[in-house]
Design an enzyme around this catalytic site. Structure first.
Site: not given
Length: 149
Positions: A11, A70-71, A103-104, A137, A141
């Site tokens: 933005d 963005c901010g 990890h994600n 692992r 998740r």
């Protein structure tokens, strides 16, 4: 590693760092393409108008990864995470980008322009682009994130 296709958007509050990051990314050997989804000026705009197209482009596989700015990074992250196939992570330091990827398996990094220096933004992007997902692992998740409600 195959060269990456990167979708980027912001933005008005993230416009300056987006303009900084595009040529920075284009100069990297690991990048095949960078597509700017806007905004194209520092005039006030609504962040979902740019976060949704970036998230859709990553979600549908047109681009490998996304960068949203963005901010605070909150608005673009909240918006991007409405997309079922998106894992957008707010990162304000390099170590968070490493964990978001390893990890994600984050596929969009969200950067808070008003709270970090330019050099940190570049370090975050570098870590996000080069850190592999650990799997194991963590894969189990990540597999539980999607809502089947």
């Amino acid at each position: 590693m195959d060269k990456l296709k990167i979708a980027i958007g912001s933005d008005h509050a993230g416009f300056d760092y987006k303009q900084l990051l595009i040529p920075y990314l284009q100069g990297k050997e690991i990048i095949a393409e960078v597509k700017d989804f806007g905004t194209h000026s520092p005039d006030s705009v609504d962040y979902p108008d740019f976060a949704h197209p970036v998230a859709s482009a990553v979600e549908n596989g047109e681009f490998d990864l996304g960068i949203l700015i963005c901010g605070s990074a909150n608005g673009v992250a909240i918006t991007a995470n409405k997309h079922q196939g998106i894992r957008a992570a707010i990162c304000w330091e390099k170590e968070l980008a490493v964990l978001a990827k390893s990890h994600n398996n984050a596929n969009i990094v969200c950067i808070p322009e008003r709270f970090i220096p330019q050099e940190t933004a570049m370090e975050i992007v570098d870590a996000f682009l080069t850190t592999p997902f650990e799997g194991g692992r963590h894969a189990n998740r990540v597999g539980k994130i999607a809502c089947s409600c």
